[in-house]
Design a protein around this motif. Structure first.
Motif, short mmCIF file in Angstrom:
data_model
loop_
_atom_site.label_atom_id
_atom_site.label_comp_id
_atom_site.label_asym_id
_atom_site.label_seq_id
_atom_site.Cartn_x
_atom_site.Cartn_y
_atom_site.Cartn_z
N GLU A 124 0.84 -1.20 0.00
CA GLU A 124 0.00 0.00 0.00
C GLU A 124 0.88 1.25 0.00
O GLU A 124 0.61 2.22 -0.72
N THR B 50 -3.61 0.05 7.69
CA THR B 50 -4.02 -0.76 6.53
C THR B 50 -5.12 -1.74 6.91
O THR B 50 -6.14 -1.86 6.21
N CYS C 253 -5.14 -3.90 -2.73
CA CYS C 253 -4.12 -3.08 -3.37
C CYS C 253 -4.47 -2.95 -4.84
O CYS C 253 -5.45 -3.54 -5.31
N HIS D 203 0.15 -4.58 -7.42
CA HIS D 203 0.66 -4.93 -6.10
C HIS D 203 -0.05 -6.17 -5.53
O HIS D 203 0.56 -6.96 -4.80
#
Length: 289
Positions: A55, A124, A196, A200
């Motif tokens: 992230e 996150t 993500c 990613h």
């Protein structure tokens, strides 16, 4: 016998208490046993670190090719990865992430946490709605609590049930924690490219697929055309794994299994294997509809 009864029987035969949640990533069908109970994540929390790292990279705050030095004096205890090496190491952040996930390298995990911060990991998991998932410690701090709580007896004392009972690292109220359902939600978000960006997300899935341990979840799926990607977690009496099982017909299932053994033995093959056994029972139940 129902799948839940078979799972419970398998845990009993292995001499462990177990918590499990399994989720069909595409249909949303699920099966669980204690899926909403708080569990100690141990090294399973490295998955949260990995998602947070990507992230940060996606936001341009971290360059995954950045080179970092790992001197001999700055390494965590552990039998794998950088911790086991004898000479100075220089590598990129993304290679540290590889070691963290493939062989659960504690030094690599700490290196990444120094770079992004524990608050970023918790931000996150909060962003993803994982309300029961929280990191209290870095992995260095986690190991320090075990050393402190074990007392002067050191590692040998961890065979004593009385010592085990006082370890903060085994109490989900005082250490890094989650629930089985939170972990399958996180895996589902990674596989659906909701955690993500697709670039990613693909990188995270690749690293989960490179884990080297075959004795837990993967042991339940000994088929050439079934792919298992996961992350283990271990502490005294605890054996965990979360992962995704992908079938050649496109079926994909997130499974989280957390166990605690009655025995303090460091080597306990039935307790490892029951993670694969119960994961397979759960996935077969989901596939049978």
């Amino acid at each position: 016998m129902t799948a839940a009864a078979r799972i419970r029987e398998a845990f009993d035969e292995a001499g462990v208490t177990g918590r499990l949640h399994a989720l069909d990533i595409d249909s949303g069908a699920e099966i669980g046993m204690g899926g909403d109970q708080a569990v100690v994540t141990a090294s399973v929390h490295k998955l949260c670190v990995l998602v947070a790292l990507h992230e940060q990279a996606a936001a341009g705050r971290v360059d995954l090719t950045e080179q970092v030095e790992v001197p001999l004096a700055d390494r965590e205890l552990g039998p794998t990865g950088v911790a086991a090496m004898l000479d100075p190491v220089r590598m990129s952040l993304r290679d540290a992430a590889y070691l963290m996930m493939a062989v659960s390298d504690n030094t690599a995990a700490e290196l990444l946490l120094v770079r992004i911060g524990l608050d970023a990991v918790n931000a996150t998991t909060a962003r993803l709605g994982l309300a029961h998932t929280y990191a209290v410690h870095t992995f260095r701090e986690l190991l320090a609590t075990i050393k402190e709580d074990a007392g002067p007896g050191g590692a040998q004392a961890l065979a004593d049930p009385c010592v085990i009972a006082r370890l903060r690292a085994l109490d989900p109220a005082r250490t890094n924690r989650s629930t089985p359902r939170d972990m399958t939600r996180l895996l589902s978000a990674v596989w659906r490219d909701e955690a993500c960006t697709p670039e990613h997300g693909a990188a995270i899935r690749r690293l989960l697929g490179l884990q080297v341990w075959p004795h837990r979840m993967a042991s339940g799926f000994p088929f050439d055309d079934v792919h298992v990607a996961g992350k283990t977690g271990s502490l005294p009496t605890l054996r965990n794994e979360v992962g995704v099982i992908e079938y050649p017909d496109g079926g994909r299932y997130a499974v989280a299994v957390f166990t605690r053994a009655a025995s303090t033995a460091a080597t306990l093959p039935p307790a490892d294997a029951v993670i694969g056994t119960t994961a397979r029972i759960a996935v077969e139940a989901l596939r049978a509809g």
